[in-house]
Design a protein around this motif. Structure first.
Motif, PDB file in Angstrom:
ATOM      1  N   ASN A  77       0.681  -7.737   5.702  1.00 54.81           N
ATOM      2  CA  ASN A  77      -0.246  -7.446   6.804  1.00 54.81           C
ATOM      3  C   ASN A  77       0.238  -8.041   8.119  1.00 54.81           C
ATOM      4  O   ASN A  77       0.012  -7.464   9.189  1.00 54.81           O
ATOM      5  CB  ASN A  77      -1.641  -7.965   6.470  1.00 54.81           C
ATOM      6  N   LYS A  87      -0.915   2.031   7.809  1.00 54.62           N
ATOM      7  CA  LYS A  87      -0.834   1.788   6.365  1.00 54.62           C
ATOM      8  C   LYS A  87       0.221   2.662   5.699  1.00 54.62           C
ATOM      9  O   LYS A  87       0.816   2.275   4.695  1.00 54.62           O
ATOM     10  CB  LYS A  87      -2.200   2.054   5.720  1.00 54.62           C
ATOM     11  N   ARG A 115       2.149 -10.074  -0.968  1.00 53.18           N
ATOM     12  CA  ARG A 115       0.988  -9.175  -0.977  1.00 53.18           C
ATOM     13  C   ARG A 115       1.382  -7.726  -0.672  1.00 53.18           C
ATOM     14  O   ARG A 115       0.681  -7.001   0.016  1.00 53.18           O
ATOM     15  CB  ARG A 115      -0.081  -9.636   0.022  1.00 53.18           C
ATOM     16  N   LEU A 116       2.527  -7.338  -1.199  1.00 51.00           N
ATOM     17  CA  LEU A 116       3.013  -5.974  -1.011  1.00 51.00           C
ATOM     18  C   LEU A 116       2.472  -5.098  -2.141  1.00 51.00           C
ATOM     19  O   LEU A 116       2.672  -5.402  -3.320  1.00 51.00           O
ATOM     20  CB  LEU A 116       4.543  -5.961  -1.005  1.00 51.00           C
ATOM     21  N   ILE A 117       1.782  -4.023  -1.785  1.00 47.02           N
ATOM     22  CA  ILE A 117       1.211  -3.120  -2.784  1.00 47.02           C
ATOM     23  C   ILE A 117       2.201  -1.990  -3.028  1.00 47.02           C
ATOM     24  O   ILE A 117       2.416  -1.135  -2.158  1.00 47.02           O
ATOM     25  CB  ILE A 117      -0.151  -2.566  -2.307  1.00 47.02           C
ATOM     26  N   THR A 118       2.833  -1.990  -4.186  1.00 50.75           N
ATOM     27  CA  THR A 118       3.821  -0.992  -4.550  1.00 50.75           C
ATOM     28  C   THR A 118       3.254  -0.079  -5.630  1.00 50.75           C
ATOM     29  O   THR A 118       2.177  -0.310  -6.170  1.00 50.75           O
ATOM     30  CB  THR A 118       5.102  -1.667  -5.061  1.00 50.75           C
ATOM     31  N   GLU A 119       4.021   0.967  -5.965  1.00 54.65           N
ATOM     32  CA  GLU A 119       3.609   1.883  -7.017  1.00 54.65           C
ATOM     33  C   GLU A 119       3.534   1.167  -8.364  1.00 54.65           C
ATOM     34  O   GLU A 119       2.667   1.459  -9.198  1.00 54.65           O
ATOM     35  CB  GLU A 119       4.605   3.046  -7.094  1.00 54.65           C
ATOM     36  N   ARG A 121       2.703  -1.965  -8.830  1.00 52.66           N
ATOM     37  CA  ARG A 121       1.472  -2.758  -8.837  1.00 52.66           C
ATOM     38  C   ARG A 121       0.254  -1.870  -9.099  1.00 52.66           C
ATOM     39  O   ARG A 121      -0.639  -2.234  -9.862  1.00 52.66           O
ATOM     40  CB  ARG A 121       1.341  -3.474  -7.488  1.00 52.66           C
ATOM     41  N   LEU A 122       0.218  -0.690  -8.479  1.00 57.50           N
ATOM     42  CA  LEU A 122      -0.906   0.224  -8.691  1.00 57.50           C
ATOM     43  C   LEU A 122      -0.951   0.703 -10.139  1.00 57.50           C
ATOM     44  O   LEU A 122      -2.026   0.816 -10.739  1.00 57.50           O
ATOM     45  CB  LEU A 122      -0.784   1.416  -7.742  1.00 57.50           C
ATOM     46  N   LYS A 125      -2.336  -2.033 -12.301  1.00 66.10           N
ATOM     47  CA  LYS A 125      -3.792  -2.144 -12.162  1.00 66.10           C
ATOM     48  C   LYS A 125      -4.501  -1.050 -12.954  1.00 66.10           C
ATOM     49  O   LYS A 125      -5.540  -1.302 -13.585  1.00 66.10           O
ATOM     50  CB  LYS A 125      -4.179  -2.045 -10.685  1.00 66.10           C
TER      51      LYS A 125
END
Length: 203
Positions: A77, A87, A115-119, A121-122, A125
């Protein structure tokens, strides 16, 4: 150095209330503490200052030459905020890299983005959420099966108990139900004959 004490050295001040360098433990408590005055002197080894306003001339060694940041932002961020990114942009392309030279070779170092949202990580989840739901359903089904088994066991146990104790209970009322004997009725006594009439007087 405590602001407001115009002394070039240490003094003992009677303090009251919550102020810097003192925190009272009870209401109305006062304490005398030793503090350093705000006037500079030769006894100070180092002074940390902050420039609030720059004048017309440059300060030599401080503002006369540009000094870029050695390290760029590390959090995802903060990188977006620094480069004003949306985004949808990939922050990995905007990481500030450092150039290192070892002999004839040149290397580039960059921080690991936090805090990097990658594929990946998704996907993790989604898998975690699906696993939680599956475990909840399995636990619910197991609980229902256990309740059914327990109900069946209690019914069988109750039926077996009734079967074992039924004959003893049925024999007891049979004895009590004997017919009562009727009392004999006495025959009525015959009526006595009337006495004969007395004779007339003597002659």
């Amino acid at each position: 150095m405590k602001q407001g004490i115009l002394v070039n050295g240490r003094v003992r001040i009677l303090m009251r209330g919550r102020v810097t360098t003192y925190r009272p433990r009870r209401d109305g408590e006062r304490k005398r503490k030793s503090v350093r005055g705000c006037i500079c002197g030769p006894d100070l080894a180092a002074i940390s200052l902050k420039i609030l306003q720059k004048g017309e001339k440059e300060i030599e060694g401080l503002t006369d030459s540009p000094r870029p940041r050695r390290l760029g932002p590390k959090r995802a961020n903060n990188i977006r905020k620094a480069f004003m990114l949306k985004k949808k942009y990939d922050v990995r392309k905007y990481v500030v890299k450092r150039e290192l030279k070892k002999g004839d070779k040149t290397f580039y170092k960059s921080p690991k983005i936090q805090r990097l949202i990658t594929e990946k990580r998704l996907r993790r989840k989604r898998v975690d959420k699906r696993t939680k739901i599956e475990n909840w359903k399995a636990s619910k089904d197991a609980h229902g099966a256990y309740e059914k088994l327990l109900s069946k066991y209690l019914k069988e146990k109750k039926a077996a108990y009734k079967k074992d104790h039924a004959p003893a209970k049925a024999a007891a009322p049979a004895k009590a139900a004997a017919p009562a004997k009727a009392a004999p009725v006495k025959a009525a006594a015959p009526a006595k004959a009337a006495a004969p009439a007395k004779k007339a007087g003597k002659k």
